[in-house]
Design a protein around this motif. Structure first.
Motif, mmCIF file in Angstrom:
data_model
loop_
_atom_site.group_PDB
_atom_site.id
_atom_site.type_symbol
_atom_site.label_atom_id
_atom_site.label_comp_id
_atom_site.label_asym_id
_atom_site.label_seq_id
_atom_site.Cartn_x
_atom_site.Cartn_y
_atom_site.Cartn_z
ATOM 1 N N UNK A 140 13.718 21.224 -16.535
ATOM 2 C CA UNK A 140 12.282 21.088 -16.800
ATOM 3 C C UNK A 140 11.815 19.632 -16.791
ATOM 4 N N UNK A 141 12.608 18.741 -16.258
ATOM 5 C CA UNK A 141 12.254 17.320 -16.227
ATOM 6 C C UNK A 141 10.891 17.069 -15.591
ATOM 7 N N UNK A 142 10.501 17.908 -14.649
ATOM 8 C CA UNK A 142 9.228 17.715 -13.954
ATOM 9 C C UNK A 142 8.019 17.952 -14.849
ATOM 10 N N UNK A 143 8.224 18.429 -16.061
ATOM 11 C CA UNK A 143 7.125 18.595 -17.008
ATOM 12 C C UNK A 143 6.483 17.236 -17.314
ATOM 13 N N UNK A 144 7.193 16.165 -17.074
ATOM 14 C CA UNK A 144 6.684 14.814 -17.370
ATOM 15 C C UNK A 144 5.361 14.519 -16.668
ATOM 16 N N UNK A 145 5.080 15.178 -15.542
ATOM 17 C CA UNK A 145 3.844 14.934 -14.811
ATOM 18 C C UNK A 145 2.614 15.503 -15.519
ATOM 19 N N UNK A 190 0.829 -1.197 0.000
ATOM 20 C CA UNK A 190 0.000 0.000 0.000
ATOM 21 C C UNK A 190 0.873 1.260 0.000
ATOM 22 N N UNK A 191 1.926 1.260 0.797
ATOM 23 C CA UNK A 191 2.846 2.399 0.852
ATOM 24 C C UNK A 191 3.520 2.597 -0.512
ATOM 25 N N UNK A 230 4.050 5.783 -5.459
ATOM 26 C CA UNK A 230 4.083 5.833 -6.921
ATOM 27 C C UNK A 230 3.071 6.810 -7.501
ATOM 28 N N UNK A 231 2.150 7.308 -6.697
ATOM 29 C CA UNK A 231 1.128 8.229 -7.174
ATOM 30 C C UNK A 231 1.372 9.672 -6.737
ATOM 31 N N UNK A 232 2.480 9.903 -6.071
ATOM 32 C CA UNK A 232 2.836 11.255 -5.633
ATOM 33 C C UNK A 232 3.831 11.845 -6.630
ATOM 34 N N UNK A 233 3.660 13.116 -6.958
ATOM 35 C CA UNK A 233 4.601 13.814 -7.836
ATOM 36 C C UNK A 233 5.747 14.335 -6.971
ATOM 37 N N UNK A 234 6.923 13.781 -7.165
ATOM 38 C CA UNK A 234 8.122 14.241 -6.478
ATOM 39 C C UNK A 234 8.925 15.076 -7.471
ATOM 40 N N UNK A 235 9.078 16.346 -7.193
ATOM 41 C CA UNK A 235 9.743 17.266 -8.105
ATOM 42 C C UNK A 235 11.250 17.257 -7.895
ATOM 43 N N UNK A 295 1.251 16.680 -3.752
ATOM 44 C CA UNK A 295 0.712 16.940 -5.082
ATOM 45 C C UNK A 295 0.636 15.577 -5.771
ATOM 46 N N UNK A 296 -0.573 15.208 -6.144
ATOM 47 C CA UNK A 296 -0.805 13.898 -6.756
ATOM 48 C C UNK A 296 -0.569 13.963 -8.261
ATOM 49 N N UNK A 297 0.030 12.911 -8.810
ATOM 50 C CA UNK A 297 0.279 12.830 -10.243
ATOM 51 C C UNK A 297 -1.018 12.970 -11.028
ATOM 52 N N UNK A 298 -2.091 12.349 -10.569
ATOM 53 C CA UNK A 298 -3.361 12.388 -11.310
ATOM 54 C C UNK A 298 -3.902 13.814 -11.430
#
Length: 157
Positions: A86-91, A20-21, A26-31, A63-66
């Motif tokens: 700008x790699x975080x643009x992937x989200x 579950x963890x 895997x669903x959290x946006x880590x910048x 901040x959730x990826x969805x």
């Protein structure tokens, strides 16, 4: 026999908690770039990240990826947010418009953003299936962006 059963139950519970963890993580946006994250936290409103609009109070917490996948437009002013990567643009994989700029400090200002490698990860945007417009203003460009995005309206100044 009862002790063995108890240990099995504890192991099953621990494995379930760990899975579950992992699922949550895997669903959290880590910048990777803190300035990019700050721009998102301060300007994410509904379905856009806008250099024009600002939130009264920056987003706190996770901040959730969805949530980022729902964003239709991303625009960041690099004069205000000193983004280095700008790699975080992937989200924002479902966005239609990406607008990266270094807005002039005054009329007639033609200065460019001096961070030479800021657009090194621009290729990540190629994976966006709904991308229609890519705007790059007053940024150091090291590649042929128009050739890289043949099916997208590219504006470079």
């Amino acid at each position: 026999m009862m002790k063995k059963r108890r240990i099995q139950m504890i192991i099953i519970i621990l494995v379930t908690i760990c899975l579950y963890i992992v699922y949550i993580m895997n669903n959290i946006a880590f910048f990777k770039d803190k300035e990019f994250e700050r721009a998102v936290r301060e300007t994410l409103i509904s379905s856009r990240v806008s250099m024009v609009d600002r939130r009264e109070k920056a987003l706190g917490g996770i901040i959730w990826k969805r949530d980022l996948e729902r964003v239709q437009s991303v625009s960041i002013n690099f004069r205000e947010y000193k983004v280095k990567n700008i790699e975080d643009i992937k989200y924002f994989k479902n966005t239609k418009t990406v607008w990266f700029s270094y807005i002039s400090a005054y009329d007639g200002d033609n200065s460019i953003y001096e961070e030479e490698y800021v657009l090194d990860n621009i290729y990540l945007i190629k994976k966006f299936k709904y991308l229609e417009d890519l705007h790059l203003y007053h940024l150091k460009i090291n590649e042929d962006i128009e050739a890289m995005f043949p099916n997208v309206d590219v504006f470079i100044e």
